[in-house]
Scaffold this motif. Structure first.
Motif, short mmCIF file in Angstrom:
data_model
loop_
_atom_site.label_atom_id
_atom_site.label_comp_id
_atom_site.label_asym_id
_atom_site.label_seq_id
_atom_site.Cartn_x
_atom_site.Cartn_y
_atom_site.Cartn_z
N ARG A 186 -52.55 11.62 65.78
CA ARG A 186 -53.18 12.88 65.42
C ARG A 186 -54.22 13.34 66.42
N THR A 195 -59.36 18.51 62.97
CA THR A 195 -58.64 17.24 63.04
C THR A 195 -59.48 16.12 62.44
N ASP A 198 -59.13 16.01 58.88
CA ASP A 198 -57.77 15.83 58.39
C ASP A 198 -57.21 14.43 58.62
#
Length: 307
Positions: A186, A195, A198
């Motif tokens: 990721r 990000t 998340d």
């Protein structure tokens, strides 16, 4: 204040010295050897102490003596009285690091232990080769209680509120970094806030919580991250991050030192997180202890070098 003169007359400073040594070492044989007394003399003194304070003071266990609640309450008062007596009689006892065999007792978390500990051991080996250093994990109120009972000499870490009977010195200001494994699916070259929110996070919490200073910072902005797990030690977090897709936000100095060891990337956090002080705490009553003053000066030298 009314003074009970009869009880004062019963008070023998040699008894207090034996009491102090028993609290520290918890074995009559050790105390007898340290004070140059017979074991029966120490046992007789303990009988007199029990009569004086109207309390058993210690209970016998297979591994030695266990202080009672009353003994633990008395211990810091007796220790302070002994220190004051030493100052009255002839000033604080001199400390010569070159020949001292003193045992120093330090409380810290693994961030402090890995940052300051090795450098402190190096200084002790060079300047005070016969001294010994005992480190234990104790933070917050647990560290304060151990200091009060004279189970510790110093505590180093992050302390939010420090009671009046303690003195404190700020050694370092510490910031944060984010660690993640290389080839994390990721993460790109940089880490943006979207990000960061998340991905799954690992939190270091000494109390076993699932929220910390980062979560408080995010909450003030109406944001929240996903904390999947918490561990009580920073290096445990490094190992867990190395073997998973979790990320962790950790002290920057620790990240710089150990990320290469664990094969991790170090990234700046995508949000402003307040730095925090790393402080040294000790009982104010120990300020006149020259050995402890020497140790504090060496810890400060190390902190200055790290700073």
């Amino acid at each position: 204040m009314d003074i009970d003169k009869n009880n004062i007359r019963r008070l023998d400073f040699s008894l207090l010295l034996i009491f102090d040594e028993l609290v520290r070492h918890k074995r009559t044989t050790v105390v007898a050897d340290r004070l140059g007394l017979s074991q029966s003399a120490v046992s007789h003194a303990l009988t007199r102490l029990r009569d004086l304070f109207d309390d058993p003071l210690f209970s016998r266990r297979p591994d030695g003596l266990t202080p009672t609640r009353r003994a633990l309450e008395l211990a810091p008062k007796v220790r302070e009285l002994m220190q004051r007596a030493q100052e009255v009689v002839g000033g604080a006892a001199a400390f010569d690091p070159a020949v001292s065999d003193r045992q120093f007792r330090l409380a810290a978390n693994d961030f402090v232990a890995t940052s300051i500990g090795p450098l402190l051991l190096e200084k002790l080996a060079t300047e005070a080769p016969a001294t010994r250093l005992v480190s234990r994990f104790a933070v917050g109120q647990a560290a304060f209680e151990a200091l009060r009972k004279h189970e510790l000499d110093l505590a180093i870490g992050r302390f939010y509120e420090i009671p009046d009977e303690f003195e404190t010195d700020i050694l370092l200001q510490e910031s944060f970094s984010v660690i993640a494994r290389h080839r994390h699916p990721r993460l790109a070259e940089t880490l943006d806030l979207a990000t960061y929110l998340d991905v799954d996070h690992l939190l270091v919490s000494f109390q076993g919580r699932l929220a910390g200073v980062v979560d408080e910072t995010l909450a003030r902005q109406g944001l929240k991250r996903r904390v999947r797990a918490s561990v009580p030690m920073f290096l445990t977090a490094f190992a867990a991050v190395a073997g998973s897709d979790l990320v962790a936000t950790v002290p920057a100095r620790l990240a710089q030192r150990f990320a290469p060891v664990f094969g991790l990337r170090v990234l700046p956090p995508p949000l402003d997180i307040d730095s925090f002080p790393v402080s040294l705490v000790r009982l104010a009553a120990t300020k006149s202890d020259p050995g402890l003053a020497w140790l504090v000066s060496r810890v400060r030298q190390i902190a200055d070098a790290l700073g």
